[in-house]
Write an enzyme that holds these catalytic residues in place. Sequence first.
Site, PDB file in Angstrom:
ATOM      1  N   SER A 157      46.445  45.714  42.482  1.00  0.00           N
ATOM      2  CA  SER A 157      45.876  44.963  43.599  1.00  0.00           C
ATOM      3  C   SER A 157      47.014  44.347  44.419  1.00  0.00           C
ATOM      4  O   SER A 157      47.824  45.066  44.989  1.00  0.00           O
ATOM      5  CB  SER A 157      44.881  43.931  43.083  1.00  0.00           C
ATOM      6  OG  SER A 157      44.153  43.353  44.142  1.00  0.00           O
ATOM      7  N   HIS A 179      37.474  48.243  46.239  1.00  0.00           N
ATOM      8  CA  HIS A 179      38.837  47.875  45.888  1.00  0.00           C
ATOM      9  C   HIS A 179      39.227  48.392  44.503  1.00  0.00           C
ATOM     10  O   HIS A 179      38.497  48.188  43.530  1.00  0.00           O
ATOM     11  CB  HIS A 179      38.965  46.354  45.940  1.00  0.00           C
ATOM     12  CG  HIS A 179      40.356  45.850  45.742  1.00  0.00           C
ATOM     13  ND1 HIS A 179      41.411  46.253  46.508  1.00  0.00           N
ATOM     14  CD2 HIS A 179      40.861  44.951  44.835  1.00  0.00           C
ATOM     15  CE1 HIS A 179      42.501  45.637  46.117  1.00  0.00           C
ATOM     16  NE2 HIS A 179      42.201  44.849  45.090  1.00  0.00           N
ATOM     17  N   ASP A 222      37.344  50.139  50.399  1.00  0.00           N
ATOM     18  CA  ASP A 222      37.954  48.856  50.060  1.00  0.00           C
ATOM     19  C   ASP A 222      37.815  47.883  51.228  1.00  0.00           C
ATOM     20  O   ASP A 222      38.249  48.160  52.343  1.00  0.00           O
ATOM     21  CB  ASP A 222      39.437  49.065  49.731  1.00  0.00           C
ATOM     22  CG  ASP A 222      40.097  47.844  49.116  1.00  0.00           C
ATOM     23  OD1 ASP A 222      39.529  46.739  49.212  1.00  0.00           O
ATOM     24  OD2 ASP A 222      41.180  47.998  48.536  1.00  0.00           O
TER      25      ASP A 222
END
Length: 409
Positions: free
Chosen positions: A259, A382, A354
């Site tokens: 991330s 995501h 995302d």
Amino acid sequence: MVNWILGDRFDTVYPHKGSIKALWESKWKFCSQKSIYPFHDGEFEDFEPIFEELIAKNINDPFTDAYTNAFSPIVDKLEEEATTALNNSHPDRAADLFRRAAVVLRISRFPYVSPTTRPDTVTKRAALDRQKYLYMKAASLWNPVINEVIIPHTRRSAKDGPSIPLYIRVPEEASADRPVPVILLMTGLDGYRPDNSQRTHEITNRGWATVICEIPGTADCPADPADPESADRLWTAVLEYMAQRPEFDMTRVAAWGLSAGGFYAIRAACTHRDFLAGSVAHGPGSHHFLSPEWLAKVNDHEYPFTITDSWAEKYGYATTEDFIQNSQKKFSLVETGIMDQPNCRLLLLNGVDDGVVPIEDSMVLFNHGGPKEGRFFEGTVHMGYPHSLPVAYKWLEDVLSPNATQVKN
């Protein structure tokens, strides 16, 4: 103005926003049942009564003490049961219960803990500290164990902290005579060192070691969050320490950024290309995610709560407005020219839908520097879970193979 691949959803306020009831019933209840983000290694039975209480009390703001404190009774119960199991010579049962308690604390201190503790963040910091304590009680009972190692920050500048805390897990068979490949895990905005159990299981099961380090502006990371180059100093210090460990094969080291950590995995693929066999940027931002246009809408998207305030603090800004207006020029890997450097092998992974960082942030990188590799999953958000994980492991197996040819692009 960017013609976002996200389409109409760019301007959509997602239905869970602002309501813990909607978040639980539409998203997190399913995640906790399946033990997927952000409930990695969690148990549904631990969370259902907590969220029933939060809903009943109409507690919707995760940044409040009321939210964090609602998790404490379950943590107390699990810790007590774990201690009893350990005292009764049931280490496997104890390890499982300590782990579950740590996962509950992970959600209680969600979504962000800064390295700087202020009066309004004392409760979140206490939850993180307790999570680390209970997690290490679990990890000390595993085979192989996870050890915390605190190394000096040998490359620090005046505004960097003096030491770097790491979690390290090494297969038992590793030795100076049989050094093993290493995965350097770069954590995210809300996932820290104690939040990667399943990854370390998968990594050590493949005969590799893992070193877990938090990224600038989060948790216990000493790197100056306001300095784009602080991450470079951080990784240099970590890699130099790793090179001192004879059981690590430093010709087969790969980074894996998760991330917000994906941003740093991309950067390291360029700045530390001579030290890395490869780098996985998983759910990464690189450029567009810092644009005022994207930041004006991102709080409406899939992230469970608001995110811009946390991002602003993570990148060292005193105000969110300053972050929104000025961070792209300062931190963008495109605008700063980082991506025009050569890179080691770099795999970009994400979901096409995302709403936290746009898929455009992966795609734009193919127009800069050396060749990249990518796998983007349609219909997923995501990180591209669950489809992205098998791809990451397969790619790492190829990169870290003894017969792999390492090419710097």
